[in-house]
Design an enzyme around this catalytic site. Structure first.
Site, PDB file in Angstrom:
ATOM      1  N   ARG A 185      30.524  89.848   8.002  1.00 34.78           N
ATOM      2  CA  ARG A 185      29.634  89.433   7.428  1.00 34.78           C
ATOM      3  C   ARG A 185      30.656  88.509   6.214  1.00 34.78           C
ATOM      4  NH1 ARG A 185      25.171  91.385   6.753  1.00 34.78           N
ATOM      5  NH2 ARG A 185      25.164  92.975   8.683  1.00 34.78           N
TER       6      ARG A 185
ATOM      7  N   SER B 176      18.215  79.597   5.701  1.00 34.20           N
ATOM      8  CA  SER B 176      20.056  79.851   5.821  1.00 34.20           C
ATOM      9  C   SER B 176      20.024  81.578   5.927  1.00 34.20           C
ATOM     10  CB  SER B 176      20.223  78.975   5.882  1.00 34.20           C
ATOM     11  OG  SER B 176      20.724  77.709   5.910  1.00 34.20           O
TER      12      SER B 176
ATOM     13  N   ARG C  18       5.518  89.523  11.770  1.00 34.18           N
ATOM     14  CA  ARG C  18       6.064  89.872  12.438  1.00 34.18           C
ATOM     15  C   ARG C  18       5.654  91.301  12.004  1.00 34.18           C
ATOM     16  NH1 ARG C  18      12.389  88.100  12.773  1.00 34.18           N
ATOM     17  NH2 ARG C  18      12.162  86.419  14.133  1.00 34.18           N
TER      18      ARG C  18
ATOM     19  N   HIS D 165      16.164  90.200   3.633  1.00 32.12           N
ATOM     20  CA  HIS D 165      15.715  89.951   5.079  1.00 32.12           C
ATOM     21  C   HIS D 165      17.016  90.429   6.135  1.00 32.12           C
ATOM     22  CE1 HIS D 165      14.094  87.480   7.760  1.00 32.12           C
ATOM     23  NE2 HIS D 165      15.063  86.543   7.931  1.00 32.12           N
TER      24      HIS D 165
END
EC number: 1.1.1.27
Length: 309
Positions: A88, A119, A154, A178
């Site tokens: 990550r 992004s 969603r 997110h």
């Protein structure tokens, strides 16, 4: 009104398509680093104008920021997805260089623009953009991370699926980070035409809706072999439309917090009013103790990612 979209991939191109077809802006500029790629996408989209009946001017450019000057909104979709074996921290490092570079270049020629970050990792890239904007004397209200709009769409999709009703009759939002483990679908506050959905769905069913929402992106990546683009492109269009048309819609978005929701020096998803000048107001929700704990946990996870900057 002029919108620049940086990154001519599937998400950027779909966003340009949504903005052009709805005539949200009079001009859309698509910029990409790959020679001829943005020009090709722009030409393809422009050739739908007479069919779809819109007059938005669409231009593609290769790494020429002078063509993006005086944009009202800048959308940043640049960056690479996480690859097998990549940590990550490595993803953040790589994308921070990409996003940092394009944000500086874009804001130098469009200092009055509202900048929308897509992004990934989105919360951390929004925080980076906030830092760059602050150094350039640009208001924090001009920096918006587009995560909550997509996650909330969603969420409503999964609610509609569980209830067997039209999504357009449902209201619900997702706050927090997110990410698969950091977002918080607010099932307690979701409604079906103003009636709490908890009247129609059991606690178990609502948990399933929440769980499916949280892995929404990963589910699509598993099915498609790549990230989704239709819903992200539409969510970008929704945010840009609320800005340019000064609609003042409440859209969950990643913004800089300075004490709101008990958090400081972090960009995280909360409901905000979005209008011509960016995000105008943070809407304070009365969260339950469980929701507060989830929000704090989400903030801790995002801070851990921010530390890699």
């Amino acid at each position: 009104m002029k919108v620049t979209i940086i990154g001519a991939g599937a998400v950027g191109a779909t966003a340009a398509d949504n903005i052009a077809r709805k005539e949200i802006a009079s001009e859309v500029v698509i910029l990409d680093i790959k020679e001829g790629f943005a020009e090709g996408k722009a030409m393809d989209l422009a050739q739908t104008a007479s069919i779809e009946g819109f007059d938005t001017k669409i231009t593609g450019v290769t790494n020429d920021y002078s063509k993006t000057a005086k944009s009202d909104v800048i959308v940043v979709t640049s960056g690479i997805p996480r690859k097998p074996g990549m940590t990550r921290e490595e993803l953040i490092g790589t994308n921070a260089k990409i996003v940092g570079g394009v944000v500086k270049s874009a804001l130098e020629v469009s200092p009055k623009a509202v900048i929308v970050i897509v992004s990934n990792p989105m919360d951390t890239m929004t925080y980076l953009t906030y830092k760059i904007a602050a150094e350039m004397g640009i208001s924090k209200r001009k920096v918006i991370g587009m995560g909550g709009a997509l996650d909330s769409a969603r969420f409503r999709y999964r609610l509609g699926e569980a209830l067997g009703v039209a999504q357009s009759d449902l209201h619900g939002m997702v706050i927090g980070g997110h990410g698969d483990t950091t977002m918080i679908p607010l099932t307690r506050l979701a409604t079906w035409n103003s009636i709490p959905v908890s009247r129609f769905l059991s606690a178990e069913a609502l948990k399933e809706v929440s769980d499916k929402t949280m892995v929404g992106g990963a589910t699509l990546t598993g099915l498609l072999g790549t990230s989704a683009w239709y819903a992200p492109g539409a969510a970008i269009g929704q945010v840009v439309e609320s800005i340019l048309r000064d609609e003042k819609k409440i859209i969950p978005s990643c913004v800089y917090l300075n004490g709101e929701y008990g958090q400081k020096d972090i960009c995280l998803g909360v409901p905000v009013v979005i209008g011509r000048n960016g995000w105008e107001k943070i809407v304070t929700l009365r969260l339950s103790n469980e929701e507060k704990a989830a929000f704090e946990k989400s903030a801790d996870a995002v801070r851990a990612m921010n530390a890699a900057l």
